[in-house]
Design an enzyme around this catalytic site. Structure first.
Site, PDB file in Angstrom:
ATOM      1  N   LYS A  68      -2.301 -16.883   7.264  1.00 18.83           N
ATOM      2  CA  LYS A  68      -1.450 -16.161   8.214  1.00 18.83           C
ATOM      3  C   LYS A  68      -0.687 -17.089   9.184  1.00 18.83           C
ATOM      4  O   LYS A  68       0.338 -17.620   8.805  1.00 18.83           O
ATOM      5  CB  LYS A  68      -2.262 -15.088   8.925  1.00 18.83           C
ATOM      6  CG  LYS A  68      -2.638 -13.967   7.949  1.00 18.83           C
ATOM      7  CD  LYS A  68      -2.973 -12.665   8.624  1.00 18.83           C
ATOM      8  CE  LYS A  68      -2.918 -11.515   7.650  1.00 18.83           C
ATOM      9  NZ  LYS A  68      -4.196 -11.042   7.151  1.00 18.83           N
ATOM     10  N   TYR A  78       0.834  -1.208   0.000  1.00 19.64           N
ATOM     11  CA  TYR A  78       0.000   0.000   0.000  1.00 19.64           C
ATOM     12  C   TYR A  78       0.868   1.257   0.000  1.00 19.64           C
ATOM     13  O   TYR A  78       0.696   2.141   0.849  1.00 19.64           O
ATOM     14  CB  TYR A  78      -0.942   0.004   1.215  1.00 19.64           C
ATOM     15  CG  TYR A  78      -1.643  -1.318   1.430  1.00 19.64           C
ATOM     16  CD1 TYR A  78      -2.677  -1.702   0.577  1.00 19.64           C
ATOM     17  CD2 TYR A  78      -1.255  -2.195   2.436  1.00 19.64           C
ATOM     18  CE1 TYR A  78      -3.314  -2.922   0.739  1.00 19.64           C
ATOM     19  CE2 TYR A  78      -1.883  -3.419   2.602  1.00 19.64           C
ATOM     20  CZ  TYR A  78      -2.913  -3.771   1.751  1.00 19.64           C
ATOM     21  OH  TYR A  78      -3.534  -4.974   1.918  1.00 19.64           O
ATOM     22  N   ASP A 126     -14.067 -16.356   7.504  1.00 21.56           N
ATOM     23  CA  ASP A 126     -12.686 -15.997   7.167  1.00 21.56           C
ATOM     24  C   ASP A 126     -11.909 -15.875   8.479  1.00 21.56           C
ATOM     25  O   ASP A 126     -11.972 -14.854   9.160  1.00 21.56           O
ATOM     26  CB  ASP A 126     -12.680 -14.686   6.380  1.00 21.56           C
ATOM     27  CG  ASP A 126     -11.266 -14.219   6.036  1.00 21.56           C
ATOM     28  OD1 ASP A 126     -10.298 -14.805   6.558  1.00 21.56           O
ATOM     29  OD2 ASP A 126     -11.138 -13.252   5.254  1.00 21.56           O
ATOM     30  N   TYR A 137     -12.384  -7.093   6.106  1.00 19.73           N
ATOM     31  CA  TYR A 137     -11.224  -7.166   5.214  1.00 19.73           C
ATOM     32  C   TYR A 137     -11.028  -8.629   4.831  1.00 19.73           C
ATOM     33  O   TYR A 137     -10.950  -9.490   5.717  1.00 19.73           O
ATOM     34  CB  TYR A 137      -9.955  -6.615   5.882  1.00 19.73           C
ATOM     35  CG  TYR A 137      -8.755  -6.795   4.981  1.00 19.73           C
ATOM     36  CD1 TYR A 137      -8.546  -5.927   3.913  1.00 19.73           C
ATOM     37  CD2 TYR A 137      -7.882  -7.874   5.149  1.00 19.73           C
ATOM     38  CE1 TYR A 137      -7.491  -6.120   3.039  1.00 19.73           C
ATOM     39  CE2 TYR A 137      -6.825  -8.069   4.287  1.00 19.73           C
ATOM     40  CZ  TYR A 137      -6.627  -7.193   3.233  1.00 19.73           C
ATOM     41  OH  TYR A 137      -5.593  -7.395   2.365  1.00 19.73           O
TER      42      TYR A 137
HETATM   43  C1  LIG Z   1      -4.706 -10.960   5.785  1.00 18.19           C
HETATM   44  C2  LIG Z   1      -6.084 -11.363   5.558  1.00 18.19           C
HETATM   45  C3  LIG Z   1      -6.504 -11.848   4.308  1.00 18.19           C
HETATM   46  C4  LIG Z   1      -5.586 -11.909   3.107  1.00 18.19           C
HETATM   47  O1  LIG Z   1      -4.503 -12.774   3.301  1.00 18.19           O
HETATM   48  P1  LIG Z   1      -3.176 -12.607   2.385  1.00 18.19           P
HETATM   49  O2  LIG Z   1      -2.334 -13.774   2.778  1.00 18.19           O
HETATM   50  O3  LIG Z   1      -2.584 -11.284   2.773  1.00 18.19           O
HETATM   51  O4  LIG Z   1      -3.609 -12.644   0.977  1.00 18.19           O
HETATM   52  C5  LIG Z   1      -7.828 -12.245   4.167  1.00 18.19           C
HETATM   53  N1  LIG Z   1      -8.678 -12.191   5.203  1.00 18.19           N
HETATM   54  C6  LIG Z   1      -8.317 -11.744   6.427  1.00 18.19           C
HETATM   55  C7  LIG Z   1      -9.305 -11.737   7.538  1.00 18.19           C
HETATM   56  C8  LIG Z   1      -7.006 -11.303   6.644  1.00 18.19           C
HETATM   57  O5  LIG Z   1      -6.660 -10.825   7.833  1.00 18.19           O
END
Ligand SMILES: *Cc1c(COP(=O)(O)O)cnc(C)c1O
Length: 421
Positions: free
Chosen positions: A271, A13, A242, A141
């Protein structure tokens, strides 16, 4: 090196023509980053939620080395290997609900793309070709690829400039009821209206359970999440959780869905999956979803080059074993108490509107957007690695952080806040 970086390397970013300063890291170990100039910083970020065991971890290092001696990578089309199978075995044993099938991909954003694809293919195979849209809550997000961007917060989601080219989905108001509270009166109304009115077009609801991360570090009521899950069942809409940020203990439960005993149809993990070593993510699905997609010879149409990468899968197995064998609940409880007491000191600071803490996540919300470069310089001088965004200064340390290291982070936050007022 910094000069070349400044001229040629894009950072997240960031502007290429007017980049913010970056700090060169030479090595990292435990909860400390060692800068090229010799300074040592306590890590307050876990490298964006990933490095839950700290850096240069002997067990994780060994897992990578051992796997490297066998093979770094082979294609997953037509081949399989123990690290991938072992990882799926471990994941299925710990995830909430009757998830049975695992798709291993390369990043969180891609796992969200795969989840969306699964939902769309599921309904298409079921003959409900009108169910192509998604419903989510504001403030979310889900990643930076196009499908994921389309379900990020449409206003603060970092992607406003793409609004015109993204598929239009449904956005319910962000829950006001806070974590630890019941469902506030009227709080689910907007969501309920949208799903009631549009369920025939909605393939899935996607959300971050309990903790909205990069969309605003907001902790909402587990009862809201439970109500969403019920409404999904009632209206025959799939639920995608997610847990890329919340998975693997960060909120005090292994998975944030557990706060509400919610069992998603599709789950995204990433992550902390590899303990911060390599890029890997997973999309998990129930038997119902998988059977639906694959009815009448259907195939899930996704297959990244580095799917199931053995190095990443091997270190993910080691990371999960390390986590489960560690006293992680106790550690996160201690971090939570430390953050509550430590950051709590700043609740009445003139630059601060609110301090909130959940599990190993501590958030200080400031009155106005913070000057990132200036604050970071102050944090670094105070021996801490903290990267604020917007009006949020937050801490998300590795689970193995010591009390005195946590105090370094908390004091650094205080110095940064003092510079704002
Ligand atoms: C970081 C994140 C993503 C995206 O993961 P990347 O490995 O950066 O592509 C998607 N959803 C959530 C909730 C996140 O924190």
């Amino acid at each position: 090196m910094l000069e070349f970086d400044r001229r040629h390397l894009w950072h997240p970013y960031a502007s290429m023509t007017e980049p913010l300063p970056v700090y060169a890291v030479d090595s990292a170990s435990g909860c400390r980053l060692r800068l090229a100039d010799g300074r040592e910083l306590v890590d307050g970020m876990s490298s964006w939620w990933c490095a839950i065991h700290g850096y240069n971890h002997p067990r994780l290092n060994a897992a990578v080395s051992e796997q490297l001696g066998r093979m770094a990578h082979v294609m997953f089309g037509g081949l399989t290997h123990a690290p991938a199978v072992e990882l799926a075995r471990r994941l299925l044993a710990i995830v909430p609900g009757p998830l049975e099938h695992v798709f291993l991909c390369d990043s969180g954003s891609v796992s969200v793309e795969v989840a969306i694809k699964m939902a769309l293919q599921y309904w298409s195979a079921a003959g409900k070709s009108r169910k192509t849209r998604l419903l989510t809550i504001r403030g979310g997000y889900h990643g930076d690829t196009f499908g994921a961007m389309a379900v990020c917060d449409p206003v603060n989601g970092m992607h406003e400039r793409f609004t015109g080219v993204l598929p239009a989905h449904f956005f319910a108001e962000r829950p006001r009821s806070r974590f630890g509270e019941g469902l506030g009166s009227g709080d689910i109304d907007d969501f309920e209206t949208l799903i009631g009115r549009h369920h025939e077009e909605i393939a899935a609801v996607i959300l971050e359970p309990v903790v909205q991360g990069a969309g605003g570090m907001w902790f909402y009521s587990a009862d809201y999440l439970a109500a969403v899950a019920q409404l999904c069942r009632r209206h025959d809409v799939l639920l995608i959780a997610d847990e890329i940020a919340t998975g693997f203990g960060r909120t005090g439960r292994l998975f944030a869905c557990e706060h509400a005993q919610v069992e998603p149809d599709i789950l995204c993990l990433g992550k902390a999956l590899t303990g911060g070593y390599l890029s890997m993510a997973a999309t998990l699905a129930t038997a119902r979803v998988a059977r639906g997609i694959c009815a009448n010879g259907g195939l899930l149409m996704h297959g990244p080059t580095f799917m199931g990468n053995p190095l990443a899968a091997a270190v993910a197995c080691a990371s999960i074993d390390e986590l489960l064998e560690s006293p992680w609940r106790v550690r996160i409880g201690a971090i939570e108490a430390g953050l509550r007491a430590g950051l709590g000191r700043y609740a009445t600071h003139p630059a601060v509107t609110e301090v909130r803490v959940l599990g190993a996540i501590g958030v200080v919300e400031t009155r106005s957007a913070v000057p990132v470069a200036r604050l970071q310089e102050i944090f670094v001088r105070a021996g801490a690695w903290i990267r604020p965004f917007g009006n949020l200064v937050y801490l998300m340390p590795p689970y193995v952080i010591a009390a005195d290291e946590l105090e370094v982070l908390i004091r650094a936050v205080g110095k940064g806040l003092d510079a704002l007022s």
